[in-house]
Enzyme design. Structure first.
Site, PDB file in Angstrom:
ATOM      1  N   ASP A   9       0.815  -1.217   0.000  1.00  0.00           N
ATOM      2  CA  ASP A   9       0.000   0.000   0.000  1.00  0.00           C
ATOM      3  C   ASP A   9       0.853   1.274   0.000  1.00  0.00           C
ATOM      4  OD1 ASP A   9      -2.899  -0.986   0.204  1.00  0.00           O
ATOM      5  OD2 ASP A   9      -1.871  -2.161   1.747  1.00  0.00           O
ATOM      6  N   HIS A  11       1.002   3.263  -2.688  1.00  0.00           N
ATOM      7  CA  HIS A  11       0.181   4.252  -3.413  1.00  0.00           C
ATOM      8  C   HIS A  11       0.991   5.349  -4.105  1.00  0.00           C
ATOM      9  CE1 HIS A  11      -3.891   2.855  -2.278  1.00  0.00           C
ATOM     10  NE2 HIS A  11      -3.200   2.229  -1.353  1.00  0.00           N
ATOM     11  N   ASN A  85      -5.766  -3.885  -5.795  1.00  0.00           N
ATOM     12  CA  ASN A  85      -6.969  -3.422  -6.491  1.00  0.00           C
ATOM     13  C   ASN A  85      -6.804  -2.041  -7.133  1.00  0.00           C
ATOM     14  OD1 ASN A  85      -6.893  -2.681  -3.657  1.00  0.00           O
ATOM     15  ND2 ASN A  85      -8.879  -1.736  -3.936  1.00  0.00           N
ATOM     16  N   HIS A  86      -5.958  -1.207  -6.543  1.00  0.00           N
ATOM     17  CA  HIS A  86      -5.824   0.151  -7.079  1.00  0.00           C
ATOM     18  C   HIS A  86      -5.105   0.196  -8.421  1.00  0.00           C
ATOM     19  CE1 HIS A  86      -7.186   3.282  -4.202  1.00  0.00           C
ATOM     20  NE2 HIS A  86      -7.298   2.219  -3.449  1.00  0.00           N
ATOM     21  N   HIS A 150      -3.436  -9.637  -1.466  1.00  0.00           N
ATOM     22  CA  HIS A 150      -4.033  -8.309  -1.338  1.00  0.00           C
ATOM     23  C   HIS A 150      -5.543  -8.435  -1.209  1.00  0.00           C
ATOM     24  CE1 HIS A 150      -3.692  -3.898  -1.820  1.00  0.00           C
ATOM     25  NE2 HIS A 150      -4.937  -4.008  -2.252  1.00  0.00           N
ATOM     26  N   ASP A 181      -3.715  -4.144   1.655  1.00  0.00           N
ATOM     27  CA  ASP A 181      -5.062  -3.619   1.376  1.00  0.00           C
ATOM     28  C   ASP A 181      -5.593  -2.840   2.571  1.00  0.00           C
ATOM     29  OD1 ASP A 181      -7.202  -2.865  -0.098  1.00  0.00           O
ATOM     30  OD2 ASP A 181      -8.310  -4.740   0.057  1.00  0.00           O
TER      31      ASP A 181
HETATM   32 MN   LIG Z   1      -4.268   0.353  -0.599  1.00  0.00          MN
END
Ligand SMILES: [Mn+2]
Length: 437
Positions: A9, A11, A85-86, A150, A181
């Site tokens: 994560d 990002h 998922n992102h 994830h 996640d």
């Molecule tokens: Mn995330």
């Protein structure tokens, strides 16, 4: 013995609060983890997904990420990862590109053995397609085994994935599940297996209050004290300071009291969230935000909880109408799709004549994504992944998605021809890795 850093994560590419500084912060946090990995000489860095904030990272995010991965590679530390998922795209994953460049290994149902440990991977799979999963993993002959996955797993908050089912249906007996996640770090034991989240490496929402970090995981029965085969230790990361100021105003108190409270904190280069409750006089949020900025804050946001009265009626201050709209939208906890549409109509520089076409295209894109309604689900997932159940936390937690829709569609703003493209498959919404591989 196998020693790995477990992170996830990150990002990268998230322009939180539309700030380029924040965008850099997310990459810097990844770099900090990699620095520690190199200094420490761990056997591998295990990444549990959401390396990127969205499926269309910009070139600068890709280049930054590649140079960090190259440092890791130069130090001889493998990077093992799954897809979150992102960042998930159809037709190939960014991770495949990094693998092709020799900078990463994408984990899957075949073991990747590092030292004494076999690592397997399970990418994010939307709830609607989980029944099809058979959790079939190929045999290994290593001493230990770990599954990197994830998703929102039991027994942690907002879980929708039954950990015990995964463990019992898997062909391989795992000593640990190294997860991503859920941005809240936590560790638990399920059916004799350690299950752990390292949390995000930068605060992706204001609900992520506790300090950020990553896990150091050691697979060694002796080091872990004989009883346990795995030792999980948390290490802190030095990230962007977030300052949370809550002010309860009493009768007769107002803006000067708020300023006084705000001044008690070190605001230098910090993200500042001020929450006002209680009684007292009206306060103009924009004025307090400006004050915080003058005091050195990187970004400031003031939420006046008193504006919602007992009947749920909103007392809108028209000092900053956009602000009022934003606050109200936050309270509505809209899905990404709804925010997409809302932004196209209100915020984005889409010429009025193109709004209809833009909205149509964005909805089509969402439906056309791999997994169809997955995009809608992913939003929900993130909203629930925020700590605390109040409207603010949910709205904040949803921000990465909200931003995604604006930041990764610059063409919609600058190129009307693209906006009118009737074929979603041919626009940049569909990243094709074939172009790169
Ligand atoms: Mn995330």
């Amino acid at each position: 013995m196998t020693r790995v850093i477990h992170t996830g994560d990150t990002h990268i590419g998230y322009s939180q609060y539309h700030s380029p500084v924040r965008r850099q912060d997310f990459l810097d946090a990844f770099e900090a983890v990699v620095d520690d990995a190199v200094d420490d000489g761990v056997d591998a860095v295990v990444h549990a997904g959401d390396l990127f904030n969205d499926r269309r990272p910009e070139l600068r995010d890709l280049m930054g990420t590649i140079s960090v991965l190259r440092r890791l590679d130069d130090a001889g530390v493998p990077f093992l990862a799954v897809v979150g998922n992102h960042e998930s795209t159809r037709g190939g994953q960014w991770l495949d590109l990094f693998e092709r460049l020799g900078l990463a290994t994408r984990l899957g149902d075949e073991p990747v053995v590092v030292g004494d440990t076999a690592f397997y991977g399970l990418d994010h799979v939307p709830v609607s397609r989980r029944d099809e999963l058979d959790y079939a993993f190929a045999d290994h002959d290593a001493e230990y085994a770990a599954l990197v996955a994830h998703g929102l797993f039991e027994p942690f908050g907002y879980a929708d994935w039954d950990t015990e089912t995964v463990l019992t249906e898997s062909d391989v007996e795992f000593d640990a599940m190294l997860l991503g996640d859920n941005h809240t770090p936590d560790t638990a034991r399920v059916a004799d297996t350690w299950v752990t989240y390292p949390g995000s490496t930068e605060r992706a929402s204001a609900s992520e209050r506790e300090g950020r970090g990553y896990n150091l995981v050691v697979f060694d029965a002796d080091a872990a004290g004989g009883e346990d085969r795995v030792e999980i230790r948390r290490r802190a990361l030095d990230t962007r300071p977030f300052v949370f100021v809550s002010v309860e105003l009493r009768e007769g108190e107002g803006e000067s009291r708020v300023r006084e409270r705000v001044r008690e904190f070190d605001l230098a280069e910090a993200v500042v969230h001020v929450e006002i409750t209680g009684e007292g006089d009206p306060v103009t949020p924009a004025a307090v935000e400006e004050f915080a900025n003058d005091e050195g804050a990187l970004f400031a946001r003031v939420t006046d909880r008193r504006q919602v009265d007992a009947d749920g009626e909103v007392d809108v201050s028209f000092a900053d109408p956009e602000d009022a709209v934003r606050d109200r939208l936050d309270e509505l906890s809209l899905s990404t799709a709804a925010r997409d549409v809302e932004r196209a109509v209100r915020e984005d520089a889409v010429p009025d004549a193109n709004v209809r076409e833009t909205v149509k295209r964005r909805v089509e894109e969402r439906l056309d994504e791999d997994g169809g309604l997955d995009a809608f689900e992913a939003v929900e997932t993130d909203a629930r992944a925020g700590e605390g159940g109040d409207g603010e936390a949910q709205a904040d937690a949803g921000e990465p998605d909200g931003d995604e829709s604006t930041t990764d569609e610059p063409d919609a703003e600058s190129d009307p021809a693209e906006t009118a493209d009737p074929d979603p498959a041919s626009n940049d919404g569909q990243v094709s890795m074939e172009d790169y591989l």
